[in-house]
Structures are given as structure tokens and as C-alpha cells.
Design an enzyme around this catalytic site. Sequence first.
Site, PDB file in Angstrom:
ATOM      1  N   HIS A 267      19.630   5.900  -3.690  1.00  0.00           N
ATOM      2  CA  HIS A 267      20.988   6.347  -3.365  1.00  0.00           C
ATOM      3  C   HIS A 267      21.325   7.631  -4.127  1.00  0.00           C
ATOM      4  CE1 HIS A 267      25.003   6.275  -2.023  1.00  0.00           C
ATOM      5  NE2 HIS A 267      25.472   5.218  -2.640  1.00  0.00           N
ATOM      6  N   HIS A 306      17.664  12.537   6.449  1.00  0.00           N
ATOM      7  CA  HIS A 306      18.822  11.692   6.136  1.00  0.00           C
ATOM      8  C   HIS A 306      18.931  10.624   7.209  1.00  0.00           C
ATOM      9  CE1 HIS A 306      22.981  10.598   5.198  1.00  0.00           C
ATOM     10  NE2 HIS A 306      22.796  11.187   4.047  1.00  0.00           N
ATOM     11  N   ASP A 362      21.115  16.682  -1.555  1.00  0.00           N
ATOM     12  CA  ASP A 362      20.377  16.678  -2.813  1.00  0.00           C
ATOM     13  C   ASP A 362      19.406  17.838  -2.974  1.00  0.00           C
ATOM     14  OD1 ASP A 362      21.476  14.422  -4.009  1.00  0.00           O
ATOM     15  OD2 ASP A 362      20.304  13.112  -2.700  1.00  0.00           O
TER      16      ASP A 362
HETATM   17  N1  ACO Z   1       9.507  14.428   4.282  1.00  0.00           N
HETATM   18  C1  ACO Z   1       8.546  14.221   5.215  1.00  0.00           C
HETATM   19  N2  ACO Z   1       8.682  13.399   6.280  1.00  0.00           N
HETATM   20  C2  ACO Z   1       9.834  12.755   6.394  1.00  0.00           C
HETATM   21  C3  ACO Z   1      10.892  12.906   5.462  1.00  0.00           C
HETATM   22  C4  ACO Z   1      10.682  13.793   4.388  1.00  0.00           C
HETATM   23  N3  ACO Z   1      11.649  14.003   3.460  1.00  0.00           N
HETATM   24  N4  ACO Z   1      11.940  12.142   5.821  1.00  0.00           N
HETATM   25  C5  ACO Z   1      11.570  11.509   6.947  1.00  0.00           C
HETATM   26  N5  ACO Z   1      10.293  11.886   7.293  1.00  0.00           N
HETATM   27  C6  ACO Z   1       9.549  11.477   8.489  1.00  0.00           C
HETATM   28  C7  ACO Z   1       9.028  10.068   8.364  1.00  0.00           C
HETATM   29  O1  ACO Z   1       7.734  10.054   7.809  1.00  0.00           O
HETATM   30  C8  ACO Z   1       9.077   9.595   9.783  1.00  0.00           C
HETATM   31  O2  ACO Z   1       7.967  10.185  10.454  1.00  0.00           O
HETATM   32  P1  ACO Z   1       7.149   9.348  11.579  1.00  0.00           P
HETATM   33  O3  ACO Z   1       8.141   9.154  12.681  1.00  0.00           O
HETATM   34  O4  ACO Z   1       5.993  10.189  11.902  1.00  0.00           O
HETATM   35  O5  ACO Z   1       6.775   8.043  10.901  1.00  0.00           O
HETATM   36  C9  ACO Z   1      10.330  10.256  10.355  1.00  0.00           C
HETATM   37  O6  ACO Z   1      10.501  11.452   9.569  1.00  0.00           O
HETATM   38  C10 ACO Z   1      11.581   9.390  10.241  1.00  0.00           C
HETATM   39  O7  ACO Z   1      11.747   8.990   8.887  1.00  0.00           O
HETATM   40  P2  ACO Z   1      12.376   7.621   8.420  1.00  0.00           P
HETATM   41  O8  ACO Z   1      11.837   7.272   7.073  1.00  0.00           O
HETATM   42  O9  ACO Z   1      12.293   6.602   9.512  1.00  0.00           O
HETATM   43  O10 ACO Z   1      13.916   8.032   8.277  1.00  0.00           O
HETATM   44  P3  ACO Z   1      15.036   7.207   7.524  1.00  0.00           P
HETATM   45  O11 ACO Z   1      16.312   7.510   8.219  1.00  0.00           O
HETATM   46  O12 ACO Z   1      14.681   5.789   7.340  1.00  0.00           O
HETATM   47  O13 ACO Z   1      15.025   7.868   6.066  1.00  0.00           O
HETATM   48  C11 ACO Z   1      15.500   9.176   4.189  1.00  0.00           C
HETATM   49  C12 ACO Z   1      15.951   8.743   5.592  1.00  0.00           C
HETATM   50  C13 ACO Z   1      15.233   7.960   3.283  1.00  0.00           C
HETATM   51  C14 ACO Z   1      16.626   9.997   3.531  1.00  0.00           C
HETATM   52  C15 ACO Z   1      14.223  10.033   4.323  1.00  0.00           C
HETATM   53  O14 ACO Z   1      14.461  11.160   5.138  1.00  0.00           O
HETATM   54  C16 ACO Z   1      13.660  10.470   2.981  1.00  0.00           C
HETATM   55  O15 ACO Z   1      12.920   9.703   2.343  1.00  0.00           O
HETATM   56  N6  ACO Z   1      14.002  11.701   2.494  1.00  0.00           N
HETATM   57  C17 ACO Z   1      13.570  12.155   1.198  1.00  0.00           C
HETATM   58  C18 ACO Z   1      14.427  11.535   0.103  1.00  0.00           C
HETATM   59  C19 ACO Z   1      15.810  12.131   0.040  1.00  0.00           C
HETATM   60  O16 ACO Z   1      15.986  13.349   0.053  1.00  0.00           O
HETATM   61  N7  ACO Z   1      16.827  11.270  -0.082  1.00  0.00           N
HETATM   62  C20 ACO Z   1      18.235  11.695  -0.218  1.00  0.00           C
HETATM   63  C21 ACO Z   1      19.056  11.300   0.950  1.00  0.00           C
HETATM   64  S1  ACO Z   1      20.730  11.920   0.783  1.00  0.00           S
HETATM   65  C22 ACO Z   1      21.528  10.805  -0.246  1.00  0.00           C
HETATM   66  O17 ACO Z   1      21.143   9.671  -0.374  1.00  0.00           O
HETATM   67  C23 ACO Z   1      22.733  11.231  -1.008  1.00  0.00           C
END
Ligand code: ACO
Length: 429
Positions: A267, A306, A362
Site C-alpha cells: 500500500h 495501478h 509513487d
Molecule cells: N512492471 C511490469 N509489468 C507490470 C507492472 C509493472 N510495474 N505492473 C503490471 N504489470 C504487468 C503484469 O505482469 C501483467 O502482465 P501479464 O498480463 O502479461 O501477466 C499485467 O501488467 C497486469 O498486471 P496485474 O499485476 O494483473 O495488475 P494489478 O492491477 O493486479 O496490479 C499493481 C497493480 C500491484 C500496482 C502493479 O501494477 C504493480 O505491481 N506495480 C508496481 C508496484 C507499484 O508501483 N505499486 C504502487 C501502486 S500506487 C499505490 O499503491 C499508492
Amino acid sequence: MTDSLTVRDNRTGAEYEIPITDGTIKAADLGQIKLNDDTPGIATYDPGFVNTASCRSSVTFIDGEKGILEYRGYPIEQLAEKSNFLEVAYLLVHGELPTKEQYDHWVHHITYHTFVHENVKAFMQGFRYDAHPMGMLMASVGALSTFYPEAANISDPDNRQIQIIRMIAKMPTLGAWAFRHAQGKPYVYPDNDLSYAENFMSMLFKMSEVKYDPDPRIAKALDTLFILHADHEQNCSTNAVRSVGSSQVDPYSAVSAGIGALFGPLHGGANEAVLKMLRRIGNKSEIPAFIEGVKNGNERLMGFGHRVYKNYDPRAKIIKKACDDVFEVTGVNPLLEVAQELEKIALEDEYFVKRKLYPNVDFYSGLIYEALEFPPEMFTVLFAIGRTPGWLAQWQELIEDKEQKIARPKQIYTGDRQLTFVPAEERWA
Ligand code: ACO
């Protein structure tokens, strides 16, 4: 077209008409779908509430596809540019912008409630020398319920107001003292001549000078960061505040639960991960190799993507601009160049374009916080100070909402049944 769903239960052949309201069906309406009178009705299974609305809310609107964020209907871009944190806090808590008189009254009250009981200082001093400031903040906000036992009377609107004012006012004091504690420095009392952000800076950084002289550009950047974090509808910590608040406990206990939720790396902690990543990449020439690694699934590009935003996170755009103002004072963080180039390359790359992965809040916030000389442990504390009005606006909405009940989800039981208990002396014989 009728706003309803026709559901056919293929186990029995029975059909049910379920009303659709505001794009949702009531989960309880599925309860009528049963095999027979002796079996429970159908329920929904939704870990993480990915497709379940838990409340009606008029606090914050997000359109993740279009990258829109509005507090009480006002676009975040306008609030960040033209308002200030305390006015935004008033807007969130009261639902509309203040008149001049209401604003002055609100600012006066918040300014004059920044002090805490001396015993709060004493117990904060009792934490270990290396205590995490977020743990200290969570514990001390929870402890405030013992200083204001009348806060338990949540059905009285005037009583709620005074607790809301107290909490918004005292959060920077507690956050700053947690920061000073880790440095072994004396705690600094609030200065009521200063604005909300300036007073926070004074409590963080003042040393032997009689009066702290905050740089207005830094104060403005901090104030903007607080605005950007002030609310984000039903995120994990807000849901925690609502869930705990639904037991009708006092708001200090409910907000302390929200701080606990925000403490978690999924988070509040992603900006620290961005800094680590940028440091590891080191310089621009290493970016292509890093991007290849991300595309091959070796790791994630932190600060990108996100759950809700499938477009540029509007907060990230504003933070990127705020970076310029801060770096003008502090000097440019050398990692900024790497971040900007990384963003440029990623936004043009098919992998990120196809998955709608854009910078989130972030991606740049850690760079600013680092330039302001905050250690990474303080990042979530800053987030919590900004999020406090949002938590309280949502808590108040929960208390006033006649449809809300104590949060108590169902489960799908997967354990044993009807075992026969054998006493220990027989089992161990
Ligand atoms: N880098 C590379 N690939 C990514 C990223 C990333 N940052 N985020 C998502 N993907 C890819 C996944 O691998 C997936 O690919 P696929 O379809 O080939 O399997 C696709 O994009 C969808 O990703 P999910 O994990 O299903 O998306 P979800 O909505 O569950 O996750 C999350 C969102 C957790 C924020 C994710 O994008 C992530 O881990 N980002 C990096 C961490 C981050 O910056 N978090 C801060 C969020 S903002 C906040 O909390 C205030």
C-alpha cells in the site's frame, strides 16, 4: 430495457429476477437462490473485494481509464494548483468548499489543536531508539483515544467534529516527533504562527534557532503532496478505517487501524521500492537492459501500473511538476534523470503500452521526499498525514449512512467437521 438480471439456476431450473441499481446487484438478493429450503443461498466469493462495492460514497470519484481523480467533484489538478491542504481537508470532511468565515474558523481550530498532552510526549520517548516512525504514529494515534474518552460518543455530530479537528491537527506533531525520536533529537513543540506545512517543517527540522524560517517553496511542495494523498476512495487503509469504524469504536482507534494498513509494502511502501530500483539502475545507459529484464518477467518496473488507473495517474503528473520546485531549492536529485529517461522509454514500449502501464503516484514522490532529507521510513508517515482528512471524511460518511452495518464477511469453510475430541491424557498416552 429493464434494469434487472435474470439468473437461471441450472441445478434446479428456477429463474430469478435480480434488480440492478447503480450498476450493481445486492449480494443479499442472491441469497434467495437455493437448492432447497435446507441449504444456504448463493453468496459471492471476492477476496480483496476486486468487484464488490462496500458502500455508497460522495467523497472521491476516480475514472481509472481516463485518469480522472476528483474530491467532492473538484478535479485534483485544480485543487493542487489553486487550493491548500486545509481547505481541501475542509472540503473532504464537510462536502463543500468553506466560506471565508468557515475557513478562518477551521484553520484557527486546527492550528490551536496541534499540541498534545505532555504524557503523549513521555510515552513516545519510551519507544526504542530505532523504533519505526510509522509504528510510533500508529500507536500514538490509537493512544489518543485514552486522552479523549468522550470520542467514543460517535453519534453526536459536534463531538465527531472536535475529534476530526484534533486528529488533523495532531497528526503532524506525532509524525514529526516520531522522526525526531529516531535521530535522538529533542521534540519540537508546534508553532501556531506558521501554516500547517510550515509548522510541520519546524517540528521536523528546527534546532537552536528561536524561530524556524521555512522555505515557502518547500512548504508549498509538502502542502501539495498532502493534497494529492488526501483521499483515494475505497483503498486498503480507508477500507480498514471503515471496517474497524463499523464496530462503532472511537475514530482514533479506527484511524490507527488505517495507519496499520498503510504501513504495508503493498500500500504505502512502493515509493521506497522505486528509489531502490533507480539506484540499482544507476545511470541512463543501463535502462535498456533493465527494461528487457522487466519484459522478460524478471522483475517489475516499480512506480508503474495501478489497479484502478489504466492511464497516467493524475497525481504523478502533478508530483513531476512539484519536483522542479523542490529541486530548485535542494539541487537536483541525480536519480531524476534516470527516472525521466526510464519513463520516456517505458511509455513508448509496446509491452507497457499494451498493458496500459503508466507512472503512478509513487514514481516521483520518493525522489522529492529524499531531496527533502526524509529517510524512507518517513515516506508512509507523510502519506498518513495527508490521508487523515480522507479517512475521517469516509469514517463520518460511514457513521451517517443508515445502510451500513458492522463489517462481517462470509467465508467458505474448508476445514473438518464433527470430529470427536479426545482429551490430552488419552491422546498422549
Ligand atoms: N512492471 C511490469 N509489468 C507490470 C507492472 C509493472 N510495474 N505492473 C503490471 N504489470 C504487468 C503484469 O505482469 C501483467 O502482465 P501479464 O498480463 O502479461 O501477466 C499485467 O501488467 C497486469 O498486471 P496485474 O499485476 O494483473 O495488475 P494489478 O492491477 O493486479 O496490479 C499493481 C497493480 C500491484 C500496482 C502493479 O501494477 C504493480 O505491481 N506495480 C508496481 C508496484 C507499484 O508501483 N505499486 C504502487 C501502486 S500506487 C499505490 O499503491 C499508492
